[in-house]
Design an enzyme around this catalytic site. Structure first.
Site, PDB file in Angstrom:
ATOM      1  N   THR A 106       0.801  -1.229   0.000  1.00  0.00           N
ATOM      2  CA  THR A 106       0.000   0.000   0.000  1.00  0.00           C
ATOM      3  C   THR A 106       0.837   1.284   0.000  1.00  0.00           C
ATOM      4  OG1 THR A 106      -0.159  -0.151   2.400  1.00  0.00           O
ATOM      5  CG2 THR A 106      -2.015  -1.035   1.142  1.00  0.00           C
ATOM      6  N   TYR A 122       1.163   1.697  -8.121  1.00  0.00           N
ATOM      7  CA  TYR A 122       0.256   1.064  -7.155  1.00  0.00           C
ATOM      8  C   TYR A 122      -1.103   0.793  -7.808  1.00  0.00           C
ATOM      9  CZ  TYR A 122      -3.138   0.907  -3.287  1.00  0.00           C
ATOM     10  OH  TYR A 122      -4.183   0.559  -2.451  1.00  0.00           O
TER      11      TYR A 122
END
Ligand SMILES: NC(=O)c1ccc[n+]([C@@H]2O[C@H](COP(=O)([O-])OP(=O)(O)OC[C@H]3O[C@@H](n4cnc5c(N)ncnc54)[C@H](OP(=O)(O)O)[C@@H]3O)[C@@H](O)[C@H]2O)c1
Length: 301
Positions: free
Chosen positions: A65, A128
């Protein structure tokens, strides 16, 4: 399902993983695993864990994350966020288990004028987002009993998040500059976990019938929208007791004045209508969800 389901929670030490353990504790036999016991970047470990534990449900709250770090670490981000979910989907299919997986608003590029729906074209601006999109696709390709919940701006009583960072900085500084031209929906880990419990219980009880009726991708965020600046102001307005009345000045700045390695979408509000129509579940508006998280921080459970 007559007896309590066996639920494997991955990412047990993360913000969502911790709340899932709280939410499911009375309803299920929980097997909670963190990075210390299973590395999602190692496929053999993932397969062995699922086969050994034989869960009815896998809740995958583990993810790479660190949005900015992912820009210089794309291989690991892809292994954890793209390949591991595909392996989990294969193992879930093999075991007849339900896989619940979380994805992100950062699959979108921010160019839309209104809330994004599930069928809008994804176009991630950063590594991401690309890795999370690849994870969604890997699960969808395998198929079976799966639920992908795309959420956004997750924060809660534990872990690394914007709320806890603001509370720390608020104690340390007289003033803060916060980005005002990125709009999203702050979503509390409490709301996410409780909604996941409601939906998983309903699915396991057979309330939605065959897999084709419910398996798929859903947006799941708190209601409303705000900028990071607006969210910070709301935090400080409400958190006076936690900060002993010492509230910093909060100044709005454009994202261009706060350069980061990863580009972020300027508008990533997600429409939750599909979730509501299918499961009759709606998360709280972000303001009341924030009140609940602050209440938890004020009166630790
Ligand atoms: N946070 C957000 O704003 C946000 C927004 C949209 C969607 N989401 C999604 O929501 C889900 C939950 O996120 P979160 O906010 O709870 O994240 P989080 O607090 O960062 O938790 C993620 C967990 O995954 C673990 N993890 C990372 N790499 C791993 C690996 N190789 N093997 C095993 N575990 C590993 C982390 O362990 P370590 O602590 O040891 O690194 C951490 O405990 C994720 O799918 C995320 O992509 C989050």
């Amino acid at each position: 399902m007559s007896s309590r389901p066996r639920i494997l929670i991955l990412g047990a030490a993360g913000q969502v993983g911790r709340e899932l353990q709280r939410s499911f504790t009375d309803a299920a036999e929980i097997i909670a695993r963190g990075r210390d016991t299973v590395d999602l970047a190692t496929p053999d470990q993932v397969r062995a864990l699922v086969r050994r534990t034989a869960p009815d449900v896998i809740l995958n709250a583990a993810a790479y994350t660190a949005v900015d770090r992912a820009e210089s670490d794309p291989e690991l981000a892809m292994a954890v966020n793209a390949q591991a979910p595909g392996i989990l989907a294969e193992e879930a299919l093999h075991a007849g288990a339900l896989l619940v997986h979380y994805s992100t608003d950062y699959v979108f590029d921010g160019s839309k004028a209104g809330p994004w729906i599930e069928t809008d074209k994804a176009n991630p601006l950063n590594v991401y987002g690309a890795s999370k999109l690849a994870g969604e696709e890997a699960i969808q390709q395998v198929g079976g009993k799966y639920l992908i919940f795309r959420t956004s701006w997750v924060y809660g009583p534990h872990g690394k998040n914007f709320l806890l960072t603001m509370l720390r900085l608020g104690r340390e500084r007289e003033s803060l500059n916060i980005v005002d031209d990125q709009i999203g929906a702050p979503t509390s880990s409490i709301e996410l976990a409780d909604a996941t419990l409601t939906i998983v219980n309903s699915v396991l009880a057979g309330r939605f019938g065959s897999t084709d009726n419910w398996a798929g991708l859903y947006h799941m965020t708190c209601g409303g929208s705000v900028s990071w600046y607006g969210f910070a102001r709301a935090i400080f307005t409400r958190a006076q007791a936690l900060l002993d009345g010492k509230i910093p000045a909060v100044n709005p700045i454009p994202a261009s004045e706060y350069p980061t390695p990863a580009k972020r979408p300027c508008y990533s509000v997600l429409s939750n209508e599909r979730l509501y129509t299918r499961f009759n579940v709606r998360l709280a508006p972000w303001e009341s969800a924030l009140d609940e998280v602050l209440r938890r921080l004020t009166i630790p459970q």
